[in-house]
Design a protein around this motif. Sequence first.
Motif, PDB file in Angstrom:
ATOM      1  N   MET A   1       0.824  -0.995  -0.145  1.00  0.00           N
ATOM      2  CA  MET A   1       0.132  -0.283   0.444  1.00  0.00           C
ATOM      3  C   MET A   1       0.634   1.032   0.006  1.00  0.00           C
ATOM      4  SD  MET A   1      -3.033   1.430   2.850  1.00  0.00           S
ATOM      5  CE  MET A   1      -3.701  -0.341   2.212  1.00  0.00           C
ATOM      6  N   GLU A   2       0.957   1.953  -0.753  1.00  0.00           N
ATOM      7  CA  GLU A   2       1.350   3.284  -1.248  1.00  0.00           C
ATOM      8  C   GLU A   2       0.602   4.634  -0.433  1.00  0.00           C
ATOM      9  OE1 GLU A   2       3.121   3.698  -5.452  1.00  0.00           O
ATOM     10  OE2 GLU A   2       3.775   1.196  -5.100  1.00  0.00           O
ATOM     11  N   ALA A   3       2.045   5.273   1.061  1.00  0.00           N
ATOM     12  CA  ALA A   3       0.882   6.655   0.678  1.00  0.00           C
ATOM     13  C   ALA A   3      -0.088   6.646   1.029  1.00  0.00           C
ATOM     14  CB  ALA A   3       0.970   7.594  -0.748  1.00  0.00           C
ATOM     15  N   PRO A   4      -0.950   6.077   2.220  1.00  0.00           N
ATOM     16  CA  PRO A   4      -2.126   5.740   2.371  1.00  0.00           C
ATOM     17  C   PRO A   4      -3.318   7.312   2.823  1.00  0.00           C
ATOM     18  CG  PRO A   4      -1.397   4.458   3.924  1.00  0.00           C
ATOM     19  CD  PRO A   4      -0.096   4.810   2.512  1.00  0.00           C
ATOM     20  N   ASN A   5      -4.435   6.933   2.314  1.00  0.00           N
ATOM     21  CA  ASN A   5      -4.931   7.909   3.279  1.00  0.00           C
ATOM     22  C   ASN A   5      -5.571   7.197   4.453  1.00  0.00           C
ATOM     23  OD1 ASN A   5      -4.698   9.770   0.959  1.00  0.00           O
ATOM     24  ND2 ASN A   5      -6.050   9.194   0.058  1.00  0.00           N
ATOM     25  N   ILE A   6      -5.125   7.719   5.515  1.00  0.00           N
ATOM     26  CA  ILE A   6      -5.580   7.387   6.975  1.00  0.00           C
ATOM     27  C   ILE A   6      -5.761   9.048   7.635  1.00  0.00           C
ATOM     28  CG2 ILE A   6      -4.429   6.989   9.561  1.00  0.00           C
ATOM     29  CD1 ILE A   6      -1.777   5.647   7.373  1.00  0.00           C
ATOM     30  N   LEU A   7      -7.009   7.804   8.721  1.00  0.00           N
ATOM     31  CA  LEU A   7      -8.241   8.878   8.961  1.00  0.00           C
ATOM     32  C   LEU A   7      -7.658   8.218  10.603  1.00  0.00           C
ATOM     33  CD1 LEU A   7      -9.558  11.051   9.789  1.00  0.00           C
ATOM     34  CD2 LEU A   7     -12.151   9.265   9.496  1.00  0.00           C
ATOM     35  N   ILE A   8      -7.990   8.943  11.807  1.00  0.00           N
ATOM     36  CA  ILE A   8      -7.572   8.612  12.973  1.00  0.00           C
ATOM     37  C   ILE A   8      -8.846   9.883  13.988  1.00  0.00           C
ATOM     38  CG2 ILE A   8      -6.646   8.439  15.670  1.00  0.00           C
ATOM     39  CD1 ILE A   8      -3.833   8.942  13.391  1.00  0.00           C
ATOM     40  N   THR A   9      -9.489   8.944  14.614  1.00  0.00           N
ATOM     41  CA  THR A   9     -10.463   9.358  15.406  1.00  0.00           C
ATOM     42  C   THR A   9      -9.816   9.634  16.671  1.00  0.00           C
ATOM     43  OG1 THR A   9     -12.163   7.442  16.356  1.00  0.00           O
ATOM     44  CG2 THR A   9     -12.044   8.166  13.837  1.00  0.00           C
ATOM     45  N   GLY A  10     -10.931  10.166  17.612  1.00  0.00           N
ATOM     46  CA  GLY A  10     -10.690  10.617  19.137  1.00  0.00           C
ATOM     47  C   GLY A  10      -9.070  11.140  19.053  1.00  0.00           C
ATOM     48  N   VAL A  11      -9.011  12.488  18.794  1.00  0.00           N
ATOM     49  CA  VAL A  11      -7.194  13.003  18.315  1.00  0.00           C
ATOM     50  C   VAL A  11      -7.418  14.184  19.697  1.00  0.00           C
ATOM     51  CG1 VAL A  11      -6.739  12.486  16.287  1.00  0.00           C
ATOM     52  CG2 VAL A  11      -7.841  13.939  16.554  1.00  0.00           C
ATOM     53  N   THR A  12      -8.503  14.376  20.094  1.00  0.00           N
ATOM     54  CA  THR A  12      -8.380  14.876  21.066  1.00  0.00           C
ATOM     55  C   THR A  12      -8.506  14.046  22.770  1.00  0.00           C
ATOM     56  OG1 THR A  12     -11.068  15.401  21.668  1.00  0.00           O
ATOM     57  CG2 THR A  12      -9.824  17.156  19.991  1.00  0.00           C
ATOM     58  N   GLY A  13      -8.579  13.030  22.707  1.00  0.00           N
ATOM     59  CA  GLY A  13      -8.250  12.427  24.159  1.00  0.00           C
ATOM     60  C   GLY A  13      -6.865  11.679  24.036  1.00  0.00           C
ATOM     61  N   TYR A  14      -6.750  10.692  24.709  1.00  0.00           N
ATOM     62  CA  TYR A  14      -5.762  10.407  25.232  1.00  0.00           C
ATOM     63  C   TYR A  14      -5.353   9.590  25.201  1.00  0.00           C
ATOM     64  CZ  TYR A  14      -3.058   7.807  29.232  1.00  0.00           C
ATOM     65  OH  TYR A  14      -1.708   6.984  30.053  1.00  0.00           O
ATOM     66  N   ILE A  15      -6.014   8.403  24.419  1.00  0.00           N
ATOM     67  CA  ILE A  15      -5.410   7.076  23.515  1.00  0.00           C
ATOM     68  C   ILE A  15      -4.911   8.034  21.641  1.00  0.00           C
ATOM     69  CG2 ILE A  15      -5.638   4.714  22.684  1.00  0.00           C
ATOM     70  CD1 ILE A  15      -6.978   4.081  24.327  1.00  0.00           C
ATOM     71  N   GLY A  16      -5.882   8.371  21.178  1.00  0.00           N
ATOM     72  CA  GLY A  16      -6.179   9.321  20.260  1.00  0.00           C
ATOM     73  C   GLY A  16      -5.474   9.814  19.846  1.00  0.00           C
ATOM     74  N   GLY A  17      -4.597  10.624  20.485  1.00  0.00           N
ATOM     75  CA  GLY A  17      -3.956  11.527  20.975  1.00  0.00           C
ATOM     76  C   GLY A  17      -3.011  11.333  20.964  1.00  0.00           C
ATOM     77  N   THR A  18      -2.454  10.448  21.481  1.00  0.00           N
ATOM     78  CA  THR A  18      -1.406  10.238  21.417  1.00  0.00           C
ATOM     79  C   THR A  18      -0.421   9.168  20.587  1.00  0.00           C
ATOM     80  OG1 THR A  18      -1.258   9.212  24.284  1.00  0.00           O
ATOM     81  CG2 THR A  18       0.143   8.207  23.035  1.00  0.00           C
ATOM     82  N   ILE A  19      -1.471   8.261  20.024  1.00  0.00           N
ATOM     83  CA  ILE A  19      -1.263   7.495  18.782  1.00  0.00           C
ATOM     84  C   ILE A  19      -0.637   8.896  17.213  1.00  0.00           C
ATOM     85  CG2 ILE A  19      -2.534   6.298  16.926  1.00  0.00           C
ATOM     86  CD1 ILE A  19      -3.989   4.609  18.908  1.00  0.00           C
ATOM     87  N   LEU A  20      -1.527  10.010  17.222  1.00  0.00           N
ATOM     88  CA  LEU A  20      -1.275  10.753  16.107  1.00  0.00           C
ATOM     89  C   LEU A  20       0.111  11.471  16.787  1.00  0.00           C
ATOM     90  CD1 LEU A  20      -2.221  13.091  14.057  1.00  0.00           C
ATOM     91  CD2 LEU A  20      -2.781  14.855  15.831  1.00  0.00           C
ATOM     92  N   THR A  21       0.494  11.754  17.419  1.00  0.00           N
ATOM     93  CA  THR A  21       2.172  12.339  17.636  1.00  0.00           C
ATOM     94  C   THR A  21       2.856  10.853  17.564  1.00  0.00           C
ATOM     95  OG1 THR A  21       1.650  12.003  20.011  1.00  0.00           O
ATOM     96  CG2 THR A  21       1.043  14.086  19.160  1.00  0.00           C
TER      97      THR A  21
END
Length: 348
Positions: A1-21
Amino acid sequence: MEAPNILITGVTGYIGGTILTTLQNTSYPSLKNAKLSVLVRGESKAAFFRQKGIETEVIEGAGQLDLLRKVASNYDIIINPAFCFQTDAANALVLGMGDRVKQIGKELHFIQTSGTSNVGDRPITGRYYEDRIFSDNDDIFGYEVERNKKEPYPQRTTELVITKTGDEVGVKTHIIMSPTIYGIGTGFFNKISIQIPTLIRTALEFGQAEYIADGKEEWDYIHVVDLATLYETMLAKIVQGEDVPYGERGIFFSETGNYRWKELAQGIADAGKALGALKTNETKSITLEEARKLNPTNPEYVELGFASNSRTRAHKSRELGWGPTKTEKDWQAGFRDDFEAVLKGVVT
């Protein structure tokens, strides 16, 4: 898979925010060119992330199922920490990815956040007792199907529904089930978890750390940074085109250590006393009825979340190449970190 479009939900939360960074700072070559977008509630949060140069999708609430489905139809991979208990919202995202499969015929992946309260028992009331240690190489899906027939539980229901939907619409679903999460998150907003901070606030309110009944029941733990690296590892394997178990076999645990509830209470008590926030480091046993204060909105979940046995082993996760780095020493130090965060008013 090349340069996929990835969406992350919950990024203002504890888990999602840490995954994002974590993904923003990844060392995996296969992920460096990935196109990261986030799903947030409200324009004010959206503006914050846009200022950071992050593409943003906006909703107003989990009930906007048609919008969630439409948004999801634009992405190759979705990581979903936001909707664990909101089954319809999570399912709408999978359905949207199914629409994309029909459009482009591409292999798509959905990574769902869940928790090991799904396999927790109810030893205090005696409604359900589970004297076993689960491995993620076991048939966890089959177990959850049978367990949900006896005792429906929204988080478990979400897992089962999205797995079935994914199979029907051709989306590969993967579920990461986590135990007690500790440590300070690296996201932009919420920095701490729920379980331990809830017990800390209760200790501050009543002047003493508490546990339910004899506190002998056993759970596992993981540091939030180690958890984020599991998502990162799984994502890298997917993007590199490697086989990652999915569907009914796609359930992964994430433990790195274990504790008993009375031991956890002692860790809170010792940290509170050392910080001068508690006058004593003695702990106190309370009844399940008294413990309803831990979750007044959903008191029926108190036994599952604060007094059950939930013992898991992340064998399959480690087989992916995941290598957690935090140790027992970090777990013990985490009580003080979480206590200080609560005292500073950091929200969950």
